[in-house]
Design a protein around this motif. Structure first.
Motif, short mmCIF file in Angstrom:
data_model
loop_
_atom_site.label_atom_id
_atom_site.label_comp_id
_atom_site.label_asym_id
_atom_site.label_seq_id
_atom_site.Cartn_x
_atom_site.Cartn_y
_atom_site.Cartn_z
N THR A 61 -68.74 1.54 58.67
CA THR A 61 -67.50 2.27 58.40
C THR A 61 -67.69 3.32 57.32
O THR A 61 -67.08 4.40 57.37
CB THR A 61 -66.40 1.28 57.99
OG1 THR A 61 -66.26 0.31 59.02
CG2 THR A 61 -65.07 1.98 57.81
N ALA A 62 -68.50 3.03 56.31
CA ALA A 62 -68.71 4.00 55.24
C ALA A 62 -69.28 5.30 55.78
O ALA A 62 -68.95 6.39 55.28
CB ALA A 62 -69.66 3.41 54.18
N CYS A 63 -70.13 5.22 56.79
CA CYS A 63 -70.75 6.43 57.33
C CYS A 63 -69.73 7.29 58.06
O CYS A 63 -69.79 8.53 57.99
CB CYS A 63 -71.91 6.06 58.25
SG CYS A 63 -73.27 5.22 57.40
N THR A 64 -68.80 6.67 58.78
CA THR A 64 -67.76 7.48 59.41
C THR A 64 -66.76 7.98 58.37
O THR A 64 -66.25 9.10 58.46
CB THR A 64 -67.05 6.72 60.54
OG1 THR A 64 -66.15 7.61 61.20
CG2 THR A 64 -66.27 5.52 60.07
N GLU A 65 -66.50 7.17 57.32
CA GLU A 65 -65.62 7.65 56.24
C GLU A 65 -66.25 8.86 55.55
O GLU A 65 -65.53 9.74 55.06
CB GLU A 65 -65.35 6.55 55.23
CG GLU A 65 -64.46 5.43 55.72
CD GLU A 65 -63.05 5.88 56.06
OE1 GLU A 65 -62.66 7.01 55.73
OE2 GLU A 65 -62.32 5.08 56.69
N ALA A 66 -67.56 8.93 55.50
CA ALA A 66 -68.21 10.07 54.88
C ALA A 66 -67.81 11.37 55.56
O ALA A 66 -67.52 12.38 54.90
CB ALA A 66 -69.73 9.90 54.93
N PHE A 67 -67.77 11.36 56.89
CA PHE A 67 -67.36 12.57 57.61
C PHE A 67 -65.85 12.81 57.48
O PHE A 67 -65.40 13.96 57.43
CB PHE A 67 -67.80 12.50 59.06
CG PHE A 67 -69.25 12.81 59.23
CD1 PHE A 67 -69.68 14.12 59.31
CD2 PHE A 67 -70.19 11.80 59.24
CE1 PHE A 67 -71.03 14.42 59.43
CE2 PHE A 67 -71.55 12.08 59.35
CZ PHE A 67 -71.97 13.40 59.43
N ALA A 68 -65.08 11.73 57.40
CA ALA A 68 -63.64 11.89 57.20
C ALA A 68 -63.37 12.57 55.85
O ALA A 68 -62.56 13.51 55.76
CB ALA A 68 -62.95 10.53 57.26
N PHE A 69 -64.04 12.13 54.81
CA PHE A 69 -63.85 12.75 53.50
C PHE A 69 -64.37 14.18 53.46
O PHE A 69 -63.78 15.06 52.83
CB PHE A 69 -64.53 11.92 52.41
CG PHE A 69 -63.84 10.61 52.12
CD1 PHE A 69 -62.48 10.56 51.89
CD2 PHE A 69 -64.55 9.42 52.08
CE1 PHE A 69 -61.83 9.37 51.62
CE2 PHE A 69 -63.92 8.22 51.83
CZ PHE A 69 -62.56 8.19 51.60
N LEU A 70 -65.50 14.41 54.14
CA LEU A 70 -66.06 15.75 54.17
C LEU A 70 -65.07 16.73 54.79
O LEU A 70 -64.79 17.80 54.23
CB LEU A 70 -67.37 15.74 54.96
CG LEU A 70 -68.02 17.10 55.24
CD1 LEU A 70 -68.34 17.84 53.95
CD2 LEU A 70 -69.28 16.91 56.09
N TYR A 71 -64.51 16.37 55.94
CA TYR A 71 -63.60 17.30 56.62
C TYR A 71 -62.24 17.37 55.91
O TYR A 71 -61.60 18.43 55.91
CB TYR A 71 -63.47 16.92 58.09
CG TYR A 71 -64.63 17.48 58.88
CD1 TYR A 71 -64.53 18.69 59.55
CD2 TYR A 71 -65.87 16.84 58.90
CE1 TYR A 71 -65.60 19.23 60.25
CE2 TYR A 71 -66.96 17.37 59.58
CZ TYR A 71 -66.82 18.57 60.25
OH TYR A 71 -67.90 19.12 60.91
N GLN A 72 -61.82 16.29 55.29
CA GLN A 72 -60.58 16.35 54.51
C GLN A 72 -60.72 17.33 53.35
O GLN A 72 -59.78 18.06 53.03
CB GLN A 72 -60.23 14.95 53.99
CG GLN A 72 -58.87 14.87 53.31
CD GLN A 72 -58.52 13.43 52.95
OE1 GLN A 72 -59.37 12.54 52.95
NE2 GLN A 72 -57.25 13.17 52.66
#
Length: 645
Positions: free
Chosen positions: A482-493
């Motif tokens: 999950t942390a790896c997908t959250e990384a892209f979520a935070f990047l695009y946010q």
């Protein structure tokens, strides 16, 4: 002996191994030893006696060669078919509980029944009873975390696919426990998604109401976002303090019942907790802690079926995150202890022009001073509602640097909907389906909050689309955790201003430095609650019979201790128990560390992407496949997870 007791001690494992070696040669000894023992660990008396066990192993062991390759490919295809179609069925069943209907009507009783329906409740047990799980475990090693960390760097995609096939077949959980789990998890999820605090009667320390009639804020997400929206507002500080007291009352379970029921019986002063000037005695109570106790007791029931990972903590770190717990705790404490924090909070203090307060841990936008109203206006100009956002996704991706064909393909592969809760993303299910982006909105517009959440979920969706369709093998779909997908979520946010065409006018070096500073603030903000959650679960295992009231007292005490240790020197005292605010702890236990890790990984990816281009690197990294986080990061950015950047 119970019918479902393991039968391993009664099974002729040694003689079966020797017969297989005699038949297939000594070169197969290591594989036969691993496979036969893996089957024996799961074999129950109801599966048959020792003779049936031996007969199964001798019939279904496949030596190295073309037939083993065919078995791997057939199992991969079967697993993905089951997984993707069941995922799509469950998504459809949950629509009534996940999505907010027009008019915001409450969830119906039948929506809850549909959401809890599992079309395959005993699938794992049936796969054992019917032999498929045993065939996979007999022929493919189910490696533990240590083995993957020590040897996985040298495995090719085929070897990793074999490992993921074997890992698909988890413990045999009784059907009645799975039934109870669905009920308890749905109850917790519903409590969180429906916990909207009416705030129209809210007054600040100066006695002023300012929120419109009918306004509700879901705890904790939209309370936090409303606090953030008042930076740049001349009257913002007393309003932020009032909202923090609202947060405090949700944490302590002291929201007046009349407020939760939407009865305007006079001004609600959350600091004194008075309504109409009178002290409140009837409050909502420790409901959130009751739900967390339910989750803990459920976890303990699962513990007995996971002898290799006998706690929820062990399962979360070793099975789901695939990062040792001690490594995660070290990253979090090193982050919170870093001397660079003082440099950044000094910048924050300078920008705000006043001493920092507890709520300022939510301030992360060092480069922009627009008010919430200005952000709302910018969003409304381009995306007045979710339909406009849906239509505009291809153009938004072009604005972020995606080539036209990729922007069209990815943008049209996402469906935008409004969630009952704060928002979430769902990956594509069956072939040909879209990814789902669920955000929130105001009654009359999408608004900045809805757009900001949508950008976060867009990061998830882009990862999901790429990691579903472009990885080396189907069994390697997804990212490591999950942390790896959250990384892209935070990047695009973090790219939300750029997506609106509002990126600050600063040189690339200054922008890179500011983003590093903002990510440090965001990562530290969630690292505190992450540590609180880990310490809370450790305490629960030490006090398994704790009451909701005792749990509340303990969590608030841990929050205060962590604040004193890591935050007070930067943000001053905290009367609100801020670190205990996150509702994820109730609905999604032990999830929070993924957010902290996500910020760390996101910054490493961002620093790497700055040397290339966003679209190319997003697609490349999300195409790597479902390896361990350590191997994935080394391929993604050239090094392990680290706070150094």
């Amino acid at each position: 002996m119970p019918i479902d007791a393991p039968a391993a001690s009664d099974l002729p494992t040694d003689s079966v191994i020797q017969r297989l070696v005699d038949r297939h040669g000594d070169a197969e000894r290591a594989r036969t030893e691993t496979g036969v023992n893996q089957v024996a660990a799961r074999w129950k008396h109801e599966d048959g006696d020792g003779e049936a066990f031996a007969r199964f192993c001798e019939t279904h062991f496949v030596p190295e060669g073309e037939d083993l390759v065919r078995l791997r490919d057939r199992l991969e295809s079967a697993i993905l078919t089951l997984r993707l179609h069941l995922y799509e069925i469950r998504r459809q069943l949950r629509r009534g509980s996940d999505l907010r209907p027009e008019g915001g009507e409450p969830m119906r009783a039948y929506d809850a029944l549909l959401a809890k329906l599992d079309p395959a409740p005993d699938l794992m047990d049936q796969m054992h009873k019917q032999g498929l799980a045993f065939a996979a475990l007999l022929n493919f090693e189910r490696p533990d975390l240590r083995t993957m960390l020590e040897k996985g760097a040298d495995w090719d995609a085929d070897r990793w696919a074999e490992a993921r096939i074997a890992q698909t077949f988890g413990p045999r959980i009784p059907g009645e426990l799975n039934d109870r789990a669905r009920e308890i998890r749905h109850r917790a999820d519903t409590f969180v998604s429906e916990f909207h605090v009416p705030v129209e009667s809210l007054v600040d320390e100066q006695g002023r109401r300012w929120l419109e009639p009918g306004r509700k804020l879901i705890a904790h997400w939209l309370i936090r976002e409303q606090i953030k929206a008042h930076y740049g507002d001349p009257d913002g500080l007393p309003r932020q303090r009032a909202l923090m007291h609202v947060m405090r009352r949700t944490i302590e379970g002291e929201v007046p019942v009349s407020v939760m029921a939407g009865r305007d019986e006079g001004d609600w002063d959350p600091a004194a907790n008075t309504v109409g000037g009178k002290p409140v005695s009837d409050v909502n109570g420790p409901q959130r802690y009751e739900r967390l106790i339910d989750q803990f007791r459920l976890a303990r029931e699962f513990d007995a079926h996971h002898p290799e990972h006998p706690t929820a903590l062990a399962r979360k770190f070793e099975l789901e995150r695939e990062i040792p717990q001690e490594e995660v705790e070290r990253l979090l404490t090193d982050l919170l202890s870093a001397p660079e924090r003082k440099v950044v909070t000094d910048l924050l203090r300078e920008q705000l022009g006043r001493p920092l307060e507890a709520h300022d841990i939510y301030f992360e936008d060092l480069g922009d001073t627009r008010s919430g109203a200005e952000w709302d206006a910018e969003v409304t100009k381009q995306y007045p509602d979710e339909a406009a956002f849906q239509r505009g996704l291809p153009d938004l991706l072009r604005r972020l640097g995606y080539p036209a064909d990729e922007a069209d393909t990815l943008g049209r592969g996402i469906r935008v909907e409004i969630a009952r809760g704060a928002g979430h993303a769902m990956r594509p299910g069956a072939p040909g389906t879209q990814a789902w982006l669920r955000t929130n909105r105001r009654p009359d517009c999408l608004g900045w909050d809805g757009f900001d959440t949508a950008m976060h979920e867009l990061g998830h969706n882009l990862e999901q689309l790429v990691s579903t369709h472009r990885v080396p093998r189907p069994m390697l779909q997804g990212v490591p955790n999950t942390a790896c997908t959250e990384a892209f979520a935070f990047l695009y946010q973090s790219l939300a201003p750029k997506a609106l065409g509002l990126a600050p006018a600063e040189d690339p070096a200054a922008e890179s430095r500011r983003r590093s500073q903002e990510t440090l603030l965001a990562a530290c903000q969630i690292a505190g609650p992450s540590l609180l959650e880990l310490k809370t679960w450790q305490w629960l295992y030490e006090h398994p019979d704790a009451s909701p009231e005792a749990l509340r007292e303990t969590m608030l005490g841990i929050a205060d201790d962590l604040w004193s240790q890591y935050f007070e020197e930067h943000f001053g005292p905290d009367p609100y128990h801020t670190l205990a605010a996150y509702q994820h702890m109730i609905a999604y236990p032990l999830y929070l560390a993924d957010y902290a890790l996500g910020h760390i990984i996101s910054h490493q990816i961002r620093a790497h992407v700055e040397r290339g281009d966003l679209a190319t690197e997003t697609i490349r990294i999300c195409s790597i496949g479902h390896y361990t986080p350590d191997r994935w990061m080394r391929e993604a950015v050239g090094g392990p997870i680290s706070i150094a950047p």
